[in-house]
Write a protein that holds these residues in place. Structure first.
Motif, PDB file in Angstrom:
ATOM      1  N   ASP A 137       0.816  -1.218   0.000  1.00 55.11           N
ATOM      2  CA  ASP A 137       0.000   0.000   0.000  1.00 55.11           C
ATOM      3  C   ASP A 137       0.850   1.270   0.000  1.00 55.11           C
ATOM      4  O   ASP A 137       0.319   2.371   0.106  1.00 55.11           O
ATOM      5  CB  ASP A 137      -0.966   0.002   1.189  1.00 55.11           C
TER       6      ASP A 137
ATOM      7  N   GLU B  58     -10.805  -3.690   0.959  1.00 50.96           N
ATOM      8  CA  GLU B  58      -9.431  -3.890   0.485  1.00 50.96           C
ATOM      9  C   GLU B  58      -9.385  -5.124  -0.397  1.00 50.96           C
ATOM     10  O   GLU B  58      -9.947  -6.178  -0.055  1.00 50.96           O
ATOM     11  CB  GLU B  58      -8.491  -4.058   1.682  1.00 50.96           C
TER      12      GLU B  58
ATOM     13  N   THR C 112      -2.976  -6.779  -8.495  1.00 54.35           N
ATOM     14  CA  THR C 112      -3.768  -5.568  -8.264  1.00 54.35           C
ATOM     15  C   THR C 112      -4.036  -5.406  -6.778  1.00 54.35           C
ATOM     16  O   THR C 112      -4.496  -6.342  -6.120  1.00 54.35           O
ATOM     17  CB  THR C 112      -5.109  -5.625  -9.015  1.00 54.35           C
ATOM     18  N   TYR C 113      -3.735  -4.217  -6.277  1.00 55.85           N
ATOM     19  CA  TYR C 113      -4.068  -3.889  -4.896  1.00 55.85           C
ATOM     20  C   TYR C 113      -4.918  -2.630  -4.901  1.00 55.85           C
ATOM     21  O   TYR C 113      -4.577  -1.634  -5.562  1.00 55.85           O
ATOM     22  CB  TYR C 113      -2.809  -3.646  -4.053  1.00 55.85           C
ATOM     23  N   ALA C 114      -6.038  -2.671  -4.175  1.00 55.49           N
ATOM     24  CA  ALA C 114      -6.910  -1.505  -4.102  1.00 55.49           C
ATOM     25  C   ALA C 114      -7.523  -1.430  -2.710  1.00 55.49           C
ATOM     26  O   ALA C 114      -7.929  -2.447  -2.138  1.00 55.49           O
ATOM     27  CB  ALA C 114      -8.009  -1.580  -5.162  1.00 55.49           C
ATOM     28  N   ARG C 115      -7.555  -0.225  -2.179  1.00 58.75           N
ATOM     29  CA  ARG C 115      -8.200   0.018  -0.888  1.00 58.75           C
ATOM     30  C   ARG C 115      -9.008   1.303  -1.000  1.00 58.75           C
ATOM     31  O   ARG C 115      -8.472   2.365  -1.278  1.00 58.75           O
ATOM     32  CB  ARG C 115      -7.155   0.122   0.225  1.00 58.75           C
TER      33      ARG C 115
ATOM     34  N   PHE D  65      -8.217   6.696  -0.742  1.00 57.99           N
ATOM     35  CA  PHE D  65      -8.058   5.820  -1.906  1.00 57.99           C
ATOM     36  C   PHE D  65      -6.601   5.404  -2.031  1.00 57.99           C
ATOM     37  O   PHE D  65      -5.691   6.214  -1.865  1.00 57.99           O
ATOM     38  CB  PHE D  65      -8.500   6.554  -3.184  1.00 57.99           C
TER      39      PHE D  65
ATOM     40  N   PHE E   4      -4.312   2.621  -4.618  1.00 61.40           N
ATOM     41  CA  PHE E   4      -4.380   1.666  -5.737  1.00 61.40           C
ATOM     42  C   PHE E   4      -2.979   1.404  -6.262  1.00 61.40           C
ATOM     43  O   PHE E   4      -2.174   2.332  -6.424  1.00 61.40           O
ATOM     44  CB  PHE E   4      -5.263   2.224  -6.859  1.00 61.40           C
TER      45      PHE E   4
ATOM     46  N   GLN F 232      -1.129  -1.202  -9.328  1.00 58.44           N
ATOM     47  CA  GLN F 232      -1.326  -2.198 -10.378  1.00 58.44           C
ATOM     48  C   GLN F 232       0.020  -2.630 -10.945  1.00 58.44           C
ATOM     49  O   GLN F 232       0.816  -1.799 -11.397  1.00 58.44           O
ATOM     50  CB  GLN F 232      -2.188  -1.628 -11.513  1.00 58.44           C
TER      51      GLN F 232
ATOM     52  N   LYS G 279       1.045   3.315  -9.222  1.00 56.63           N
ATOM     53  CA  LYS G 279       0.314   3.476  -7.966  1.00 56.63           C
ATOM     54  C   LYS G 279      -0.326   4.854  -7.922  1.00 56.63           C
ATOM     55  O   LYS G 279       0.260   5.844  -8.360  1.00 56.63           O
ATOM     56  CB  LYS G 279       1.244   3.264  -6.772  1.00 56.63           C
TER      57      LYS G 279
END
Length: 842
Positions: free
Chosen positions: A194, A536, A542-545, A565, A567, A569, A578
């Protein structure tokens, strides 16, 4: 054990021997030997501990006895020797081996950046992009601890890691935010997916100039994090002021950061397991700290035996203990105290000169230096109670105390030839207590309850011996808080966080004077309620919160809504992008009062927003970045924009014509951070560069827009760490940055009359810049062991190796001998400052 693929036996200590096999059986040696005894009518003589856990390939069925013994001698680290034709001895041939393997998760994906530490040898490696590792010259009975955040820690013997087998780590189901880079800048600094940075103090390597892993000094190695005046109490994150950093210690909000009035971190690193630094894209469970969050966590597991350590350097000594009472209960304690009131070292003299310059302790007045004396010391302590109700319910309770004490005595002779002595006093402390209950109800649902109490005090007694005037000042902050949060794992890649937080903050400011009689006391209390929620997602690429926080300030009947936010990828194996953004608020800030300060040493005091002339500060921040990873190279660049509204002129510390004015305004900062980092098992080197433009806007001022006090346009850092020997490491690095802005008087008309007073006639605010700041630091650390269990280290560090005289602040005062002129006052940085520390850990 049946195998369906080729095995490769690699790298045993006395040479690498390859023996290709295909679709053959492997068997533990302790079970093979009885079969061989029956087949060949022989007898093996051995110690069980030498052969236990040793796996070998089944010898060819057509081998003769001599061929079998020759095969075992080549494929194991044991020595098989004929005593007679029938009796064969088996003994340990090698005490040292090479270990290797491949770390994967349960989906057979390799784990990049996992840490393997040798428990006794105090060294380790991290896995490469393929999850592979290799450590040479390891004691055959050494314990190897394998850890990777988000996975369960595994401990194996070195003798079990000689055949390069695949090792599968089991994922901890509740973790969605794993470590992305395990060795970032130096050992023990890690990068999360993150974007936050984790400082693991237990595994922390050395940084230039430091003799110990000073928490708040260490994070200044990160791009965008620095202190314009060298004080850890004044850390500036992306152009923000020091009071805009939220500092948490095991969930307790702290209002004080440093010993020696800001030069040394007040948080003992020995029981602090990790520190998470977040600059943007914050989780919605956190508020306050419109610039950053510095979140510290102490060790949280109950050990099997007593561990501890002690250390001493040229300023203080410390001790810490981890005491397991039983399998469910343990106590962790630590303490640190300076001996500066008993013994003064060159290190103390340098710190003292830096801390108290231009204060009452060092400035010239009617009292001669021989009639002045000072006594300064500091201490801190922590205690933690750990109770595991069962495997799924854990209760923790903590206390922390931080204390600084200064006595300053002046003596003088009156007209009756009597000696008059007065002692001035300054005390600064932060006490905190916390409670946590962590509960896992199912493998998908868990809850956390956190409660805390924090009390900050600074008290001063200042005697003016010439007029017999006594000035007392106090600043007190008391905050209590409660947080309830739930985490539900919707899917293996998706989790949902929800919670509620309540806080009550009370701040008191008090000033009294005996001659003339004067007293002023102001106390404010603010209650805040907040609901927060976020979802989350992380599938590896892919990471997204996405989060949201709703704050309600009861006193003002005011709602503040804050979206968050984060993100990231992964585009391919090398590149990732990011995007981060957040809204945040802050209700407690610091003001700086130059006319009414604590002995001229500590000018800052906490105040609370009143929603009128002191508004709640609000920030909006966004950033966009690109990362590149290949062959242990990390290249990263981030462009960022931050806007903070609701700041006051009184909390900026202006040395210009706005110094005594009251106004509210904002600042905005735009910039870019670049980092290049190369790591290997033996060395790490990095280069970082930050460019930013930071400007105030106060609409009631003329001019209304001008450079921020911490507008550092260019900042460069370069460092190199190298393991010279297995137990000897060194670190060398430097910082070069633009000088901070300052305001000079108008040339030819340096002073003006303001009523009955003569004051400095300042020119355009912050229109000049100090000379560039440049500093070179170095450290060297030696590890050694006593009795195979007691680990020791000796570290030498030097700050400002070249003894460069850097000016970190400049202001002007009216010349009392000629009121038409001003005197330039320069505040200087630390000079050449060596320190040495010796640590014992058992």
């Amino acid at each position: 054990m049946k195998q369906s693929k080729l095995f490769l036996i690699l790298c045993i200590t006395y040479g690498c021997f390859s023996f290709a096999i295909s679709m053959q059986e492997r068997i533990q040696l302790i079970y093979l030997l009885p079969n061989l005894e029956a087949k060949f009518d022989v007898k093996f003589s051995y110690a069980v501990e030498d052969v236990d856990g040793v796996w070998v390939t089944q010898p060819n069925k057509n081998f003769t006895l001599n061929q079998v013994i020759d095969f075992l001698n080549k494929t194991t680290v044991l020595n098989f020797k004929f005593l007679t034709d029938r009796y064969i001895t088996v003994s340990t041939l090698q005490k040292k081996v090479s270990i290797c393997g491949v770390l994967t998760n349960q989906n057979k994906a390799p784990l990049l950046g996992a840490t393997l530490m040798l428990s006794r040898a105090n060294k380790g490696v991290v896995t490469n992009v393929n999850g592979e590792f290799l450590i040479e010259n390891v004691d055959i009975n050494e314990d190897v601890n394998i850890s990777y955040i988000g996975y369960q820690t595994l401990s194996l013997k070195a003798k079990d890691l000689r055949s390069c087998q695949e090792i599968v780590l089991i994922e901890q189901a509740e973790m969605l935010n794993p470590i992305l880079i395990s060795k970032f800048l130096t050992t023990g600094l890690q990068k999360r997916v993150d974007g936050s940075t984790v400082l693991n103090t237990e595994k922390f390597g050395i940084l230039p100039g430091l003799t110990e892993p000073d928490i708040l000094q260490s994070i200044q190695a990160l791009p965008g994090v620095e202190s314009v005046n060298e004080s850890i109490a004044n850390i500036n994150v992306r152009g923000g002021s020091n009071d805009q950093n939220l500092i948490l210690w095991d969930g307790i909000k702290m209002y004080h950061a440093g010993h020696f009035f800001g030069l040394i971190s007040a948080y003992n690193p020995n029981l602090t397991q990790s520190v998470v630094v977040t600059k943007n894209g914050t989780s919605s469970e956190f508020s306050d700290g419109v610039s950053s969050i510095i979140n510290m966590f102490t060790k949280n597991e109950i050990g099997k035996e007593i561990n501890g350590g002690l250390g001493v350097n040229l300023l203080n000594t410390d001790v810490f203990l981890e005491i397991p009472i039983n399998k469910k209960l343990a106590v962790h304690v630590s303490g640190r105290r300076s001996f500066t009131d008993v013994f003064t070292s060159p290190t103390y003299d340098t710190y003292f000169k830096r801390s108290f310059q231009n204060s009452e302790l060092t400035s010239s007045d009617n009292i001669s230096e021989s009639n002045k004396s000072s006594d300064f010391y500091f201490y801190d302590y922590t205690a933690k109670l750990l109770y595991d109700v069962n495997q799924n319910h854990k209760i923790r309770a903590n206390i922390i105390g931080i204390y600084n004490h200064l006595d300053y005595t002046e003596s003088d002779t009156n007209t009756q030839n009597e000696t008059i002595s007065r002692t001035n006093n300054l005390q600064q402390q932060n006490l905190g207590a916390g409670f946590q209950w962590n509960a896992i109800w199912t493998n998908k649902f868990k809850t956390d309850i956190v409660a805390f109490y924090s009390k900050y005090n600074i008290d001063a007694i200042d005697y003016k011996i010439e007029s017999d005037q006594k000035l007392t000042q106090a600043n007190e902050v008391i905050e209590t808080g409660l947080k309830l949060k739930t985490t539900y794992k919707i899917h293996k890649n998706v989790s949902l966080l929800n919670g509620y937080q309540f806080s009550e903050t009370g701040i008191l400011n008090q000033t009294t004077v005996n001659v003339p009689s004067y007293s002023k006391t102001k106390k404010d209390v603010l209650l805040n309620h907040a609901l927060f929620s976020e979802i989350e997602f992380n599938n590896g690429s892919t990471y997204a919160r996405l989060g949201f926080r709703a704050n309600y300030f009861q006193k003002f009947n005011k709602f503040i809504l804050e979206p968050r936010f984060n993100f990231r990828q992964t585009l391919n194996k090398q590149f990732a992008v990011k995007i981060q953004g957040e809204f945040k608020n802050q209700s407690a800030t610091q003001v700086i009062d130059f006319q009414d300060n604590f002995l001229g040493v500590e000018k800052r005091r906490w105040i609370l927003a009143n929603n009128q002339n002191i508004p709640i500060s609000k920030s909006k921040q966004g950033s966009l970045g690109v990362e590149f990873h290949q062959h242990n190279w990390v290249l990263s660049t981030d462009g960022f924009y931050k806007f903070v509204n609701g700041i006051t002129a009184s909390n900026q510390g202006f040395y210009n014509s706005f110094q005594n004015l009251r106004a509210t305004g904002n600042y905005q900062v735009k910039g870019i951070e670049f980092l290049a980092n190369k790591t290997s098992n033996k060395y790490s080197t990095w280069f970082s560069y930050t460019y930013s433009v930071n400007q105030y806007e106060f609409k009631s001022f003329t001019p209304s827009v001008f450079p921020n006090n911490v507008d550092i346009k260019h900042s460069v850092s370069l460092a190199f760490n190298y393991n010279l020997l297995e137990n000897l490491e060194m670190s060398l690095g430097g910082v070069l940055r633009s000088g901070q802005p300052y305001t000079k008087p108008i040339e030819g008309k340096e002073t003006i009359q303001n009523g009955n007073n003569t004051v400095v006639n300042y020119d355009v605010p912050n229109d000049e810049n100090l000379p560039n700041f440049m500093r070179l630091d170095a450290s060297i650390k030696y590890h050694f062991t006593w009795f195979n269990t007691i680990k020791n280290s000796l570290t030498l560090g030097v700050i400002n190796l070249t003894n460069r005289e850097n000016i970190i602040n400049r202001y002007y005062e009216v010349d009392t001998n000629n009121t038409d002129k001003t005197i330039e006052v320069n505040q200087k940085s630390l000079g050449f400052m060596p320190n040495i520390s010796f640590r014992i850990k058992f």
